[in-house]
Design a protein around this motif. Structure first.
Motif, PDB file in Angstrom:
ATOM      1  N   TYR A 100      24.446 -22.982  37.722  1.00  0.00           N
ATOM      2  CA  TYR A 100      23.733 -22.023  38.561  1.00  0.00           C
ATOM      3  C   TYR A 100      22.737 -21.250  37.712  1.00  0.00           C
ATOM      4  O   TYR A 100      23.081 -20.690  36.669  1.00  0.00           O
ATOM      5  N   GLU A 122      19.437 -18.417  38.276  1.00  0.00           N
ATOM      6  CA  GLU A 122      18.705 -17.563  39.216  1.00  0.00           C
ATOM      7  C   GLU A 122      17.660 -16.762  38.462  1.00  0.00           C
ATOM      8  O   GLU A 122      17.981 -16.072  37.498  1.00  0.00           O
ATOM      9  N   ASP A 123      16.423 -16.909  38.892  1.00  0.00           N
ATOM     10  CA  ASP A 123      15.290 -16.217  38.278  1.00  0.00           C
ATOM     11  C   ASP A 123      15.251 -16.450  36.771  1.00  0.00           C
ATOM     12  O   ASP A 123      15.020 -15.544  35.982  1.00  0.00           O
ATOM     13  N   THR A 177      21.070 -24.871  41.557  1.00  0.00           N
ATOM     14  CA  THR A 177      22.470 -24.835  41.971  1.00  0.00           C
ATOM     15  C   THR A 177      23.022 -26.256  41.996  1.00  0.00           C
ATOM     16  O   THR A 177      22.363 -27.166  42.500  1.00  0.00           O
ATOM     17  N   ARG A 208      14.181 -19.224  47.280  1.00  0.00           N
ATOM     18  CA  ARG A 208      14.949 -18.880  46.084  1.00  0.00           C
ATOM     19  C   ARG A 208      16.438 -18.770  46.381  1.00  0.00           C
ATOM     20  O   ARG A 208      16.856 -18.785  47.531  1.00  0.00           O
ATOM     21  N   LEU A 209      17.214 -18.651  45.302  1.00  0.00           N
ATOM     22  CA  LEU A 209      18.659 -18.519  45.403  1.00  0.00           C
ATOM     23  C   LEU A 209      19.077 -17.058  45.283  1.00  0.00           C
ATOM     24  O   LEU A 209      18.407 -16.260  44.627  1.00  0.00           O
ATOM     25  N   ASP A 260      15.203 -21.488  39.644  1.00  0.00           N
ATOM     26  CA  ASP A 260      16.513 -21.376  40.273  1.00  0.00           C
ATOM     27  C   ASP A 260      17.131 -22.764  40.347  1.00  0.00           C
ATOM     28  O   ASP A 260      16.410 -23.753  40.534  1.00  0.00           O
TER      29      ASP A 260
END
Length: 241
Positions: free
Chosen positions: A88, A90-91, A141, A43-44, A139
């Motif tokens: 970006y 995340e979750d 990026t 994960r990030l 996630d």
């Protein structure tokens, strides 16, 4: 008896979940880490629960649910305040939108791409394809440039380039079942780094993360690179019970 006890302890010790090793390719040294996204917690990481930038590999281990960091790497370009330059997520929460247009620097050297992580796979998408297919990434990026696009090197890479940096990036299989991270241990060109992913690692799509702040943490190798505070990071962790 001593041999028996040592062998028993070795058998009982948990194996590292990320396979990292140093390899020489075309006479240049790289550290390469393979991850199975279906079995590992990949994960990030950007901010902690208080909303502050985590900024370091050691900071990941301070997260409440993280027990052990097995592997970590910087994962995308960022501004002076360490906020992501590009897309970006995340979750499941989008922090920054997709940047589809060309611009200055390596990030804007189109085509660039997005590294997308789901619960059981991870894939590198060229940015326009990412927008067209809209994958359901837990996630994600964005960085650039792409190193390999559908088996071909980025069209702007020059075989005789004199621009050399420590570089890092990620490549994936077409189905997203195989993820390979790499960092050069000496300065390399884009063309050399792209060939690593295309010809040696055989990943049909690969994405450049950075070439000035490239850093790696590997518990397997006992390696933890130091330097300036980071923005987005990718890691494999184990969680607390």
């Amino acid at each position: 008896m001593r041999f028996f006890i040592a062998a028993l302890l070795l058998w009982a010790s948990p194996a590292f979940a990320v396979d990292c090793e140093d390899r020489s390719v075309e006479g240049r040294s790289y550290t390469i880490c393979e991850v199975d996204p279906a079995t590992e917690d990949l994960r990030l990481f950007l901010r902690d629960q208080a909303g502050e930038i985590i900024g370091s590999f050691s900071g990941i281990s301070d997260e409440p649910d993280v027990d052990t960091v097995l592997f970590a790497m910087n994962a995308g370009m960022y501004h002076a305040d360490r906020a992501p330059v590009g897309h970006y997520v995340e979750d499941g929460e989008e922090i920054m939108r997709v940047i589809p247009n060309a611009g200055p620097g390596n990030f804007g050297l189109l085509p660039n791409g997005v590294f997308c992580i789901t619960d059981d796979r991870a894939q590198v998408f060229e940015t326009t394809r990412y927008l067209e297919t809209a994958p359901d990434c837990r996630d994600a990026t964005q960085s650039g440039p792409m190193l390999v696009i559908d088996g071909s090197l980025h069209p702007r890479f020059l075989p005789d380039s004199s621009s050399r940096f420590i570089r890092n990036g990620v490549g994936t299989s077409a189905d997203g079942d195989r993820v390979v991270f790499a960092i050069s241990n000496e300065a390399v060109t884009f063309h050399e780094f792209g060939r690593l992913f295309r010809d040696y690692l055989e990943t049909p799509n690969a994405l450049f993360f950075d070439g000035k702040v490239s850093r790696l943490y590997s518990r397997d190798l006992g390696r933890s690179d130091f330097g300036f505070q980071l923005g987005p990071m990718v890691a494999v962790v184990t969680t607390k019970d």
